[in-house]
Scaffold this active site. Structure first.
Site, PDB file in Angstrom:
ATOM      1  CG  ASP A 105      -1.706  -1.288   1.343  1.00 21.62           C
ATOM      2  OD1 ASP A 105      -2.238  -1.739   0.316  1.00 21.62           O
ATOM      3  OD2 ASP A 105      -1.788  -1.849   2.454  1.00 21.62           O
ATOM      4  CG  ASP A 158       3.661  -1.511   2.723  1.00 23.50           C
ATOM      5  OD1 ASP A 158       2.600  -1.318   2.115  1.00 23.50           O
ATOM      6  OD2 ASP A 158       3.835  -2.450   3.530  1.00 23.50           O
ATOM      7  CG  ASP A 179       1.287  -2.789   8.420  1.00 20.20           C
ATOM      8  OD1 ASP A 179       0.264  -2.946   9.108  1.00 20.20           O
ATOM      9  OD2 ASP A 179       2.017  -3.717   8.032  1.00 20.20           O
ATOM     10  CG  ASP A 189       7.254  -1.919   6.690  1.00 20.39           C
ATOM     11  OD1 ASP A 189       7.747  -1.868   7.820  1.00 20.39           O
ATOM     12  OD2 ASP A 189       6.431  -2.790   6.335  1.00 20.39           O
ATOM     13  N   GLY A 234      44.349  13.724  30.505  1.00 25.02           N
ATOM     14  CA  GLY A 234      43.852  13.974  31.846  1.00 25.02           C
ATOM     15  C   GLY A 234      44.842  14.763  32.686  1.00 25.02           C
ATOM     16  CB  SER A 265      41.815  15.983  26.380  1.00 23.73           C
ATOM     17  OG  SER A 265      41.153  15.143  27.299  1.00 23.73           O
ATOM     18  CG  ASP A 271      38.932  14.424  24.429  1.00 20.01           C
ATOM     19  OD1 ASP A 271      39.751  14.753  23.553  1.00 20.01           O
ATOM     20  OD2 ASP A 271      39.229  14.235  25.616  1.00 20.01           O
TER      21      ASP A 271
END
Length: 811
Positions: A36, A86, A88, A94, A319, A349, A638
């Site tokens: 459809d 389609d 549904d 879909d 770090g 960082s 980062d």
């Protein structure tokens, strides 16, 4: 004031008529019946709305013959998406096929019937007719840098007087929707008036002037048939118009509407050159660098402007290890009198944490760095448990709630920034990124540049889509699009290059959380970090895309006009693949921010512009409707997800960097940052020297390496410092041996195995902190000759080569 480097263009307008004719040989959608089918059309350069045909039921050969019209701005890249669905009734509809078609391929004044193949190896087809007609006498003024486009914009202001709200409507809600606008929806609470200053309730919608928006006004309690739909074009520009809305005709709600042109100048600087503030800084800094180099190298005359090399320090993340190491690096450069030779410092960082602290002092590089290092030692060696007490967690919650109410995008990245502040500051730090301009006012310090990457939050891995985002005290910019805003404006809301909702500038801790956002990771990134390969998972995370322009005529036309994009067929993933993609690419702890390029559109020739930097593995660059200007948010992470380095800002052509002092603070793979940068530069046709290191040297690296520019004046020389403990084990200072047992113990710095400097360790002992500071300081001092030789060669190269256009002179 920074000049906008965009150019104004007059763009003709056209009328695009799309007739969806028919489809053929569509396979059965289920065991009970044929498909459809209906077709959706999406052309976001012309409207926010998706329009669709009616559904043709239970046939494999549906015929629609339905027509849709769009007003085109000819200088914009108009790419139409055609999606065959389609329908549904029981389950979700879909998506069977998606086609992308560059409307610019249709010459003005012509009609073309296209039959698209929906299956490279099957008979399925979709037939669509395109007609483009010129709007004679109509044009639109646009601003563009050749990649992005700012179009004319209009504001719709809506006002409700609380003093005139009928009693029966007080406490109800008025929902206003303008789908073809930036805001799309606004809700007004019809609350009683509490005072003269509180009697007006207002909202504003921004939209592209040439669009045709409609205002839908839905008053709570009103029957569906009484919802007001008002074509905004029916309003007279600049004139206020009253609209009455009511469930009871005798007691209507009065709403005032007014449209006006948004004639304000752009708040987004569109251009690929440096901003005026940076150019002015460079003219001041160049004089300081020239005087310092003359003394340092014992030159017999002053350097002329074009002879002064641009020297930069570039660092990696890591770090607290990177934060600590950068202090040692800068201390070593200071002791060699080299800091006043440096024009730029870039960070990523953890190294940005120390940069942020240093630049709170407007004259930090002119002073002894010992107080800064002692302060860092105190914050690194203290317990971090106080950052996680119930009292502190309550503060974080209140702070983030306040930000959200103000209108900021909030995420885990903001929480991480507050935690960083608690770990390394004694209290709330009110410093902001733009405050660092004080440290540049006289050219007295190097210009700091911080780096992040913009990625897709839930659609792609970092390797599949990434864009550099640069932060300086002057500007924040997406380099790929040549789009920059003032650093004070980052976090505010934008549309079509204008700031639509100003917000106060965020404190620096929120920037630190963004620059070190290692938590916005998805499973694909984690897999790549573990095994350096994503190949197995690409079948789940990448769309199956087929180029349909493979006939001789289409290829010939593309060669004549390389800015034309090929027609593409995108196969939707299976349900299993879709679920796998959601699992693999979802970022549960992302960092979302207001998108300052929101609403801007792509120029018709964006893909061929020399400033449009793309990554070879970023397939979405050929799908303009999916690029950042068409998204609601930025997702900034980062930069270590791709390259744990901060080279890219220094590779911009206008910065003309001659010598890069590269400091890699990684514990393993000491050359990964420069090797990956070399590959990136090769892909982008950027100048970068060859990085040739033997396997033996990789296993036992030295303190310093020089990668030469091989005589190309546009190619920088790289002086690379891996984080190694080589001669430092035997010498406490260059040329001064360690003699006592204590001195020899101080030379033992554990950089492998159970290293105290591992990434997730936020607290060091004072002994470990001092060792890392002394090691990184020593490695710089011990290689003074190599650094000075690189500087001499850079000056010689600039003296013997044709001067490059630097755009700034020494004053």
């Amino acid at each position: 004031t920074n000049t906008t480097l965009s150019l104004q263009e007059e763009s003709a307008l056209s009328l695009l008529t799309v007739k969806v004719v028919q489809a053929a040989h569509i396979p059965w959608a289920d065991l009970m019946s044929n498909a459809d089918c209906y077709v959706c059309l999406w052309l976001p350069s012309c409207t926010n709305k998706t329009v669709q045909t009616r559904t043709i039921s239970n046939t494999s050969d549906p015929v629609w013959n339905e027509t849709f019209q769009f007003t085109l701005c000819n200088n914009v890249k108009n790419v139409l998406h055609l999606m065959l669905h389609d329908e549904d009734v029981i389950t979700k509809n879909d998506l069977l096929y998606t086609l992308t078609f560059d409307v610019g391929k249709i010459p003005i004044g012509e009609t073309k019937l296209e039959t698209f193949r929906l299956n490279p190896s099957g008979p399925e087809t979709l037939q669509v007719q395109f007609t483009v007609q010129e709007f004679k006498g109509y044009c639109e003024k646009i601003l563009t840098n050749g990649v992005i486009v700012a179009r004319e914009m209009t504001c719709l202001d809506i006002c409700v007087d609380k003093q005139r709200i009928p009693e029966n409507l007080k406490g109800k809600r008025l929902t206003l929707v303008v789908e073809d606008s930036c805001e799309k929806k606004s809700k007004l609470e019809l609350s009683p008036c509490t005072g003269v200053a509180d009697h007006m309730q207002t909202c504003r919608f921004h939209y592209v002037t040439r669009w045709d928006p409609k205002l839908t006004a839905d008053l709570e309690g009103t029957d569906q048939q009484n919802i007001q739909i008002i074509p905004v074009r029916s309003l007279h520009m600049g004139q206020e118009q009253k609209i009455l809305i009511s469930p009871v005709p005798a007691r209507p709600l009065e709403m005032k509407l007014k449209t006006k042109d948004c004639t304000e100048k752009l708040n987004v600087r569109m251009g690929f050159s440096l901003c005026d503030d940076e150019k002015l800084y460079l003219s001041k800094r160049k004089k300081i660098v020239a005087n310092t180099l003359k003394k340092l190298l014992n030159l017999d005359r002053d350097l002329e402007a074009h002879e002064v090399p641009v020297i930069a320090v570039t660092t990696t993340g890591g770090g607290v290890r990177a934060m600590t190491s950068l202090y040692g690096t800068l201390s070593g450069l200071k002791k060699l009198n080299l800091l006043d030779c440096v024009t730029y410092i870039t960070g990523a960082s953890g190294s940005t944490w120390s940069m942020s602290k240093l630049y709170e002092d407007p004259n930090w590089s002119q002073k002894d760095l010992s107080p800064h290092i002692q302060d860092a030692c105190r914050s690194v060696t203290k317990s971090k448990m106080s950052a996680f007490t119930f009292e502190r967690l309550g503060f974080y919650r209140e702070e983030l709630s306040t930000r959200a109410k103000m209108g900021y995008k909030t995420s885990f990245t903001d929480l991480w920034g507050l935690i960083i502040e608690s770990m390394f500051y004694d209290g709330v730090n009110d410093a902001k990124l733009s405050d660092q301009k004080k440290a540049l006012a006289h050219g007295q310090n190097p210009l700091p540049l911080c780096l992040a990457m913009n990625v897709k939050a839930n659609e792609c891995s970092t390797l599949d889509y990434k864009e550099w985002c640069e932060f300086s005290p002057y500007e924040v910019g997406l380099l790929k699009y040549g789009a920059f805003i003032r650093s004070e404006d980052f976090g505010s809301e934008f549309f079509m290059g204008r700031r639509t909702k100003p917000l106060p500038e965020s404190r620096i801790c929120y920037m630190q959380g963004l620059w070190s956002n290692i938590f916005s990771i998805n499973l694909m990134d984690a897999w790549y970090a573990a095994v350096s390969s994503e190949n197995f998972w690409h079948c789940f995370t990448r769309d199956a895309v087929h180029e349909l322009d493979d006939d001789e005529e289409a290829l010939r036309k593309r060669r004549l006009s390389s800015s034309d994009l090929s027609t593409r067929l995108v196969e939707p993933p299976s349900n299993f693949n879709r679920k796998m993609r959601e699992i693999l690419t979802n970022r549960p702890l992302d960092g979302s921010h207001h998108n300052f390029t929101k609403g801007l559109q792509m120029h018709k020739e964006y893909s061929t512009h020399e400033g449009f930097c793309t990554f070879d593995d970023t397939k979405l660059d050929n799908s303009p409707n999916n690029l950042t200007p068409f998204t609601e948010e930025l997702c900034l992470v980062d930069s270590a997800y791709y390259i744990n380095a901060s080279f890219p800002p220094l590779l911009r052509e206008d910065r003309k960097v001659d010598v890069l002092l590269s400091f890699d603070y990684g514990l393993s793979d000491k050359f990964k940052s420069v090797e990956r940068t070399k590959k990136y530069c090769s892909d982008q046709n950027l100048c970068f020297p060859n990085v040739e290191v033997s396997e033996e040297e990789k296993a036992n690296p030295k303190e310093c390496y020089a990668f030469q520019n091989c005589g190309n004046p546009k190619c920088p020389t790289i002086v690379h410092f891996p984080l190694v403990n080589d001669t430092f084990k035997r010498f406490k200072h260059p040329g001064v041996e360690r003699l006592t047992d204590q001195e020899k113990e101080e030379g033992i710095v554990q950089l492998d195995g159970r290293s105290p400097y591992r990434l997730l360790n936020p607290t060091y002992s004072k002994e470990d902190f001092d060792k890392l500071i002394n090691l990184t300081e020593y490695n710089v001092e011990n290689n003074e000759k190599m650094i000075l030789e690189a500087l001499r060669q850079a000056i010689t190269c600039k003296q013997t080569c044709k001067p490059r256009d630097y755009g700034t002179e020494m004053h």
